[in-house]
Write a protein that holds these residues in place. Structure first.
Motif, PDB file in Angstrom:
ATOM      1  N   ILE A 127       0.845  -1.187   0.000  1.00 36.93           N
ATOM      2  CA  ILE A 127       0.000   0.000   0.000  1.00 36.93           C
ATOM      3  C   ILE A 127       0.880   1.237   0.000  1.00 36.93           C
ATOM      4  O   ILE A 127       1.779   1.354   0.844  1.00 36.93           O
ATOM      5  CB  ILE A 127      -0.907   0.025   1.246  1.00 36.93           C
ATOM      6  CG1 ILE A 127      -1.761  -1.258   1.299  1.00 36.93           C
ATOM      7  CG2 ILE A 127      -1.791   1.267   1.246  1.00 36.93           C
ATOM      8  CD1 ILE A 127      -2.363  -1.523   2.661  1.00 36.93           C
ATOM      9  N   LEU A 128       0.619   2.166  -0.922  1.00 41.69           N
ATOM     10  CA  LEU A 128       1.376   3.406  -0.950  1.00 41.69           C
ATOM     11  C   LEU A 128       0.975   4.266   0.247  1.00 41.69           C
ATOM     12  O   LEU A 128      -0.206   4.520   0.470  1.00 41.69           O
ATOM     13  CB  LEU A 128       1.111   4.161  -2.248  1.00 41.69           C
ATOM     14  CG  LEU A 128       1.795   5.516  -2.378  1.00 41.69           C
ATOM     15  CD1 LEU A 128       3.318   5.349  -2.424  1.00 41.69           C
ATOM     16  CD2 LEU A 128       1.303   6.259  -3.616  1.00 41.69           C
ATOM     17  N   VAL A 129       1.974   4.698   1.013  1.00 43.51           N
ATOM     18  CA  VAL A 129       1.721   5.543   2.171  1.00 43.51           C
ATOM     19  C   VAL A 129       1.863   7.003   1.789  1.00 43.51           C
ATOM     20  O   VAL A 129       1.008   7.839   2.094  1.00 43.51           O
ATOM     21  CB  VAL A 129       2.698   5.202   3.318  1.00 43.51           C
ATOM     22  CG1 VAL A 129       2.532   6.179   4.473  1.00 43.51           C
ATOM     23  CG2 VAL A 129       2.497   3.767   3.778  1.00 43.51           C
ATOM     24  N   ILE A 130       2.982   7.327   1.114  1.00 42.32           N
ATOM     25  CA  ILE A 130       3.272   8.715   0.824  1.00 42.32           C
ATOM     26  C   ILE A 130       4.290   8.799  -0.305  1.00 42.32           C
ATOM     27  O   ILE A 130       5.079   7.870  -0.504  1.00 42.32           O
ATOM     28  CB  ILE A 130       3.783   9.428   2.101  1.00 42.32           C
ATOM     29  CG1 ILE A 130       3.586  10.935   2.027  1.00 42.32           C
ATOM     30  CG2 ILE A 130       5.205   9.018   2.428  1.00 42.32           C
ATOM     31  CD1 ILE A 130       3.717  11.621   3.378  1.00 42.32           C
ATOM     32  N   ARG A 131       4.244   9.895  -1.057  1.00 39.98           N
ATOM     33  CA  ARG A 131       5.130  10.069  -2.200  1.00 39.98           C
ATOM     34  C   ARG A 131       5.699  11.486  -2.169  1.00 39.98           C
ATOM     35  O   ARG A 131       5.000  12.428  -1.812  1.00 39.98           O
ATOM     36  CB  ARG A 131       4.335   9.868  -3.492  1.00 39.98           C
ATOM     37  CG  ARG A 131       5.115  10.099  -4.761  1.00 39.98           C
ATOM     38  CD  ARG A 131       4.273   9.782  -5.968  1.00 39.98           C
ATOM     39  NE  ARG A 131       3.077  10.602  -6.043  1.00 39.98           N
ATOM     40  CZ  ARG A 131       2.177  10.511  -7.007  1.00 39.98           C
ATOM     41  NH1 ARG A 131       2.329   9.613  -7.957  1.00 39.98           N
ATOM     42  NH2 ARG A 131       1.120  11.275  -7.010  1.00 39.98           N
ATOM     43  N   GLN A 132       6.968  11.601  -2.560  1.00 38.80           N
ATOM     44  CA  GLN A 132       7.636  12.899  -2.569  1.00 38.80           C
ATOM     45  C   GLN A 132       8.322  13.095  -3.912  1.00 38.80           C
ATOM     46  O   GLN A 132       9.037  12.207  -4.386  1.00 38.80           O
ATOM     47  CB  GLN A 132       8.685  12.956  -1.444  1.00 38.80           C
ATOM     48  CG  GLN A 132       9.539  14.211  -1.416  1.00 38.80           C
ATOM     49  CD  GLN A 132       8.850  15.385  -0.774  1.00 38.80           C
ATOM     50  OE1 GLN A 132       8.177  15.250   0.238  1.00 38.80           O
ATOM     51  NE2 GLN A 132       9.019  16.566  -1.336  1.00 38.80           N
ATOM     52  N   GLU A 133       8.120  14.244  -4.508  1.00 33.89           N
ATOM     53  CA  GLU A 133       8.828  14.583  -5.743  1.00 33.89           C
ATOM     54  C   GLU A 133      10.060  15.394  -5.368  1.00 33.89           C
ATOM     55  O   GLU A 133       9.965  16.363  -4.610  1.00 33.89           O
ATOM     56  CB  GLU A 133       7.917  15.385  -6.666  1.00 33.89           C
ATOM     57  CG  GLU A 133       6.679  14.609  -7.048  1.00 33.89           C
ATOM     58  CD  GLU A 133       5.659  15.466  -7.786  1.00 33.89           C
ATOM     59  OE1 GLU A 133       4.526  15.609  -7.291  1.00 33.89           O
ATOM     60  OE2 GLU A 133       6.007  15.986  -8.856  1.00 33.89           O
ATOM     61  N   ALA A 134      11.201  15.032  -5.901  1.00 33.96           N
ATOM     62  CA  ALA A 134      12.467  15.619  -5.471  1.00 33.96           C
ATOM     63  C   ALA A 134      12.561  17.110  -5.730  1.00 33.96           C
ATOM     64  O   ALA A 134      13.238  17.840  -5.000  1.00 33.96           O
ATOM     65  CB  ALA A 134      13.637  14.899  -6.140  1.00 33.96           C
ATOM     66  N   TYR A 135      11.891  17.587  -6.742  1.00 32.25           N
ATOM     67  CA  TYR A 135      12.012  19.008  -7.053  1.00 32.25           C
ATOM     68  C   TYR A 135      11.095  19.875  -6.182  1.00 32.25           C
ATOM     69  O   TYR A 135      11.151  21.098  -6.240  1.00 32.25           O
ATOM     70  CB  TYR A 135      11.738  19.268  -8.535  1.00 32.25           C
ATOM     71  CG  TYR A 135      10.334  18.964  -9.002  1.00 32.25           C
ATOM     72  CD1 TYR A 135      10.010  17.727  -9.545  1.00 32.25           C
ATOM     73  CD2 TYR A 135       9.321  19.914  -8.896  1.00 32.25           C
ATOM     74  CE1 TYR A 135       8.729  17.441  -9.973  1.00 32.25           C
ATOM     75  CE2 TYR A 135       8.038  19.638  -9.328  1.00 32.25           C
ATOM     76  CZ  TYR A 135       7.746  18.394  -9.866  1.00 32.25           C
ATOM     77  OH  TYR A 135       6.483  18.110 -10.303  1.00 32.25           O
ATOM     78  N   LYS A 136      10.269  19.234  -5.382  1.00 29.48           N
ATOM     79  CA  LYS A 136       9.406  19.993  -4.466  1.00 29.48           C
ATOM     80  C   LYS A 136      10.107  20.128  -3.114  1.00 29.48           C
ATOM     81  O   LYS A 136      10.511  19.144  -2.505  1.00 29.48           O
ATOM     82  CB  LYS A 136       8.061  19.299  -4.291  1.00 29.48           C
ATOM     83  CG  LYS A 136       7.155  19.412  -5.502  1.00 29.48           C
ATOM     84  CD  LYS A 136       5.763  18.919  -5.198  1.00 29.48           C
ATOM     85  CE  LYS A 136       4.840  19.167  -6.383  1.00 29.48           C
ATOM     86  NZ  LYS A 136       3.475  18.659  -6.157  1.00 29.48           N
ATOM     87  N   GLN A 137      10.236  21.345  -2.659  1.00 26.95           N
ATOM     88  CA  GLN A 137      10.902  21.596  -1.380  1.00 26.95           C
ATOM     89  C   GLN A 137      10.046  21.155  -0.204  1.00 26.95           C
ATOM     90  O   GLN A 137      10.552  20.696   0.813  1.00 26.95           O
ATOM     91  CB  GLN A 137      11.206  23.098  -1.241  1.00 26.95           C
ATOM     92  CG  GLN A 137      12.090  23.662  -2.327  1.00 26.95           C
ATOM     93  CD  GLN A 137      13.559  23.382  -2.056  1.00 26.95           C
ATOM     94  OE1 GLN A 137      13.907  22.832  -1.025  1.00 26.95           O
ATOM     95  NE2 GLN A 137      14.401  23.748  -2.999  1.00 26.95           N
TER      96      GLN A 137
END
Lengths: 114, 114
Positions: free
Chosen positions: A46-56
């Motif tokens: 199950i996906l918990v959380i996702r982060q895009e590297a270019y977002k601070q």
């Protein structure tokens, strides 16, 4: 090659407390995505959380938040107000921007104690 | 329930044999990803199909192959099976063709090679 390291094979936390799971990664890319997946005893991923590297800004999803330190290549997961249902394996994962080869860490087994 | 179905749930076979694992993606999803989870190798990305075409390849052995059919279901074929192929095989689906899109995982097929 991209590698993902989770240095804590097992952790435990008391119900209602806060716990932080660590993840570091190695890449020369500047644009990429990081994920935390949860795998409870049912084995469903199950996906918990996702982060895009270019977002601070650090991503948050209800009781789950991340501390993304791009320079340090660190991506930790904080679980607040831990619940018994949070007991699971947690996997940190990485994928480059235009590459679908997702790399996973070895996982951290989290036990929430009543 | 993620909406992704996998059959069979469990499969027990002998070394040297060939098996086929099946995956039906969520309605509307065009991408299917295959992953292997084993004690030795952890979670590994194998291959991705998007709308019938191979889109990305990971650590997939030459003995393994996959395809996606016009109705978007996918099959993973494993041949000349070895003891080390024993693992949990997941498929996941997503709407788009980018790996950073949210992927929804199926319940997995547990393969045991004796």
């Amino acid at each position: 090659a991209q590698t993902v390291t989770q240095s804590q094979p097992e952790m435990s936390v008391q119900e209602a407390e806060t716990v932080t799971l660590s993840c570091t990664y190695d890449t020369s890319e500047s644009n990429y995505y990081l994920f935390w997946y949860k795998q409870p005893p049912s084995r469903q991923m199950i996906l918990v959380i996702r982060q895009e590297a270019y977002k601070q800004q650090n991503a948050t999803e209800n009781r789950f938040s991340v501390n993304f330190q791009k320079a340090a290549k660190s991506f930790s997961l904080k679980i607040s107000d831990s619940q018994l249902g949070d007991t699971a394996m947690y996997f940190c994962a990485f994928t480059k921007y235009n590459n679908n080869d997702m790399r996973f860490g070895a996982g951290t087994r989290l036990t929430v104690k009543p | 329930d993620s909406g992704v179905t996998q059959t069979p749930k469990h499969l027990i076979t002998a070394t040297g044999q060939r098996v086929t694992l099946r995956c039906s993606p969520r309605s509307g999803d065009l991408s299917v990803y295959w992953y292997q989870q084993s004690l030795d190798q952890g979670l590994q990305f194998l291959i991705q199909y998007y709308n019938g075409e191979e889109r990305a390849k990971g650590n997939i052995l030459e003995r393994f192959s996959a395809q996606q059919f016009p109705d978007l279901h996918s099959e993973l074929n494993l041949s000349s099976l070895e003891l080390g192929d024993s693992a949990l095989y997941f498929c996941a689906s997503s709407v788009g063709d980018q790996g950073h899109n949210e992927q929804f995982f199926g319940p997995g097929t547990r393969l045991t090679v004796l």
